[in-house]
Design a protein around this motif. Sequence first.
Motif: not given
Lengths: 115, 116
Positions: A6, A9, A37, A88, A90, A106-109, B39, B41-45
């Motif tokens: 994604q 960031r 989210q 966020m 996602l 999932f991507g990192s968002g 999840q 801290p980097s964000g991705e699940l």
Amino acid sequence: DAMVIQNPRYQVTQFGKPVTLSCSQTLNHNVMYWYQQKSSQAPKLLFHYYDKDFNNEADTPDNFQSRRPNTSFCFLDIRSPGLGDAAMYLCATSRVTGATNEKLFFGSGTQLSVL
Amino acid sequence: AQKVTQAQTEISVVEKEDVTLDCVYETRDTTYYLFWYKQPPSGELVFLIRRNSFDEQNEISGRYSWNFQKSTSSFNFTITASQVVDSAVYFCALSDGVNRDDKIIFGKGTRLHILP
């Protein structure tokens, strides 16, 4: 290697100024999802694509649109961002619709801020 | 209606302690799937586990274990000998669909702090 990517960031936009978030995948999965989210909340599904078939959640505002030009890419367009759209976002993929038995990747968002 | 409840909003434990994250679900379907995602801290699940409603066997994967009990509609997650790297938000999720338009419902998550 990242499989769901994604960019960017972090994204900052102004109130009412259209913004596009992007997602790409190297998994060749046929389903792609966009989740929103907000802080300390569960991811909320906005819509998903099963191949080229678009499925919109009933409570997703019209302000949110999506495009999937090919298998690898999916975009989230917010036509007129409001302060309440700061969140966020996602992107996720699965081989078949995630509601059956496949796990989501999932991507990192992208963290969207609206000023 | 589908629902996933994670009653614990936030938990803090000292490193090496065991910790259990609770998940209670509601569904009217007999066929459904339960998931746990992490999840960081980097964000991705990150996917941790998937169970279907017909398999009530508990599962262990290293320091992680899951206790699925249909009688109480619970799918609890235990981390044994916790480590600082386990600090994250953990989401329990439910899918009770077999159709392509169905979706996964997430709980609100439990934020886990592992203190050194």
